[in-house]
Design an enzyme around this catalytic site. Sequence first.
Site, PDB file in Angstrom:
ATOM      1  N   ASP A 170      26.480  57.972  47.541  1.00  0.00           N
ATOM      2  CA  ASP A 170      26.351  56.793  48.348  1.00  0.00           C
ATOM      3  C   ASP A 170      27.783  56.862  48.923  1.00  0.00           C
ATOM      4  OD1 ASP A 170      28.021  55.806  46.034  1.00  0.00           O
ATOM      5  OD2 ASP A 170      26.293  55.268  45.245  1.00  0.00           O
TER       6      ASP A 170
ATOM      7  N   LYS B  47      23.557  53.411  51.683  1.00  0.00           N
ATOM      8  CA  LYS B  47      22.985  52.569  52.636  1.00  0.00           C
ATOM      9  C   LYS B  47      22.629  53.400  53.800  1.00  0.00           C
ATOM     10  CE  LYS B  47      24.488  48.005  53.282  1.00  0.00           C
ATOM     11  NZ  LYS B  47      25.423  47.064  53.316  1.00  0.00           N
TER      12      LYS B  47
ATOM     13  N   MET C 294      32.242  44.019  42.396  1.00  0.00           N
ATOM     14  CA  MET C 294      31.401  43.441  43.551  1.00  0.00           C
ATOM     15  C   MET C 294      31.613  41.939  43.435  1.00  0.00           C
ATOM     16  SD  MET C 294      28.226  45.581  41.970  1.00  0.00           S
ATOM     17  CE  MET C 294      28.293  45.287  40.237  1.00  0.00           C
TER      18      MET C 294
HETATM   19  N1  SAH Z   1      31.145  52.754  39.043  1.00  0.00           N
HETATM   20  C1  SAH Z   1      32.270  52.098  40.004  1.00  0.00           C
HETATM   21  C2  SAH Z   1      31.798  50.441  39.987  1.00  0.00           C
HETATM   22  C3  SAH Z   1      30.710  50.506  40.802  1.00  0.00           C
HETATM   23  S1  SAH Z   1      30.260  48.812  41.324  1.00  0.00           S
HETATM   24  C4  SAH Z   1      33.426  52.258  39.002  1.00  0.00           C
HETATM   25  O1  SAH Z   1      33.921  52.564  38.019  1.00  0.00           O
HETATM   26  O2  SAH Z   1      34.549  52.080  39.729  1.00  0.00           O
HETATM   27  C5  SAH Z   1      30.892  48.967  42.974  1.00  0.00           C
HETATM   28  C6  SAH Z   1      32.257  48.072  42.933  1.00  0.00           C
HETATM   29  O3  SAH Z   1      33.477  48.657  42.489  1.00  0.00           O
HETATM   30  C7  SAH Z   1      32.734  47.372  44.299  1.00  0.00           C
HETATM   31  O4  SAH Z   1      32.073  46.106  44.721  1.00  0.00           O
HETATM   32  C8  SAH Z   1      34.275  47.065  43.886  1.00  0.00           C
HETATM   33  O5  SAH Z   1      34.341  46.034  43.165  1.00  0.00           O
HETATM   34  C9  SAH Z   1      34.618  48.115  42.962  1.00  0.00           C
HETATM   35  N2  SAH Z   1      35.223  49.321  43.514  1.00  0.00           N
HETATM   36  C10 SAH Z   1      34.533  50.805  43.532  1.00  0.00           C
HETATM   37  N3  SAH Z   1      35.559  51.448  44.226  1.00  0.00           N
HETATM   38  C11 SAH Z   1      36.859  50.681  44.500  1.00  0.00           C
HETATM   39  C12 SAH Z   1      37.958  50.903  45.127  1.00  0.00           C
HETATM   40  N4  SAH Z   1      38.448  52.092  45.691  1.00  0.00           N
HETATM   41  N5  SAH Z   1      38.769  49.829  45.284  1.00  0.00           N
HETATM   42  C13 SAH Z   1      38.413  48.608  45.112  1.00  0.00           C
HETATM   43  N6  SAH Z   1      37.252  48.425  44.511  1.00  0.00           N
HETATM   44  C14 SAH Z   1      36.519  49.568  44.183  1.00  0.00           C
END
Ligand code: SAH
Length: 261
Positions: A35, A56, A171
Amino acid sequence: MTGTVYLVGSGPGDPELLTVKAKRLIDEADVVLHDKLPGPEILEAIPEEKREDVGKRADGEWTPQEYTNRRMVELAEDGDDVVRLKGGDPTVFGRGGEEMVHLAENEIAFEVVPGITSAVAGPEVAGIPVTHRGHASSVSFVTGHEDPTKDESAIDWGALADTGGTIVVLMGVGKLPDYTAALRESGMDPETPVALVERATRPDQRVAVGTLDTIVDVRDEEGIEPPAITVIGDVAGERERVKAFLRNERLDDGLEATDDA
Ligand code: SAH
């Protein structure tokens, strides 16, 4: 021969934060299902002919999880080695758990490749340690995606506040007003430091800081958008003490310029 599926975490966005193993598997894969969360720098480095976007769609709708599940199985059954590339770590709010079960049920061999989660890396690159000997002996990772006013909300914000530890919300940009209110109502000090780290480790990373009371206004003034991490707790105040020497901001045209001025 049936192929193998690799559930791979890409880390938070900086290509240098991919693991050596993630990099090798991406190079060797026949197909990479991804994604947008891994970030443009990582995705653009993957040859276009083997990239498949399951995030998306052009019409603004999300690709249904069932499609992604089906596609992983279909490709593997055709003999392809598939990297299912996810932002951060594959099992931290990443549906990695569901995908593992689906693969097992369909008798597809798979391997999980951990990634650096934004839940820890996001705060960290902003100078915020999620635990701290003096301020926080525990940390909770929470989804902000739920409506805290709903009766069936699975998250007990009061109980989280009572831990006295750090709360990291993923999120959580849209529902920031709801859960900060829930935390205040449960008795958390309105002066508790709160930080938002947007697009952590990407060139356009931004950090915005406030308190439980002010952070919604800060979000609105700065126009903070997903993906961002919310860090709530005394540790968020540590940033102020270190940021003058923090070299994690990869460009200097973000909030830092104004913040430091
Ligand atoms: N598996 C991912 C999280 C997925 S849920 C992980 O471990 O990071 C998606 C959420 O992850 C986003 O809404 C945000 O809150 C966070 N996120 C993922 N990458 C990010 C980044 N580079 N900077 C800030 N928030 C991030």
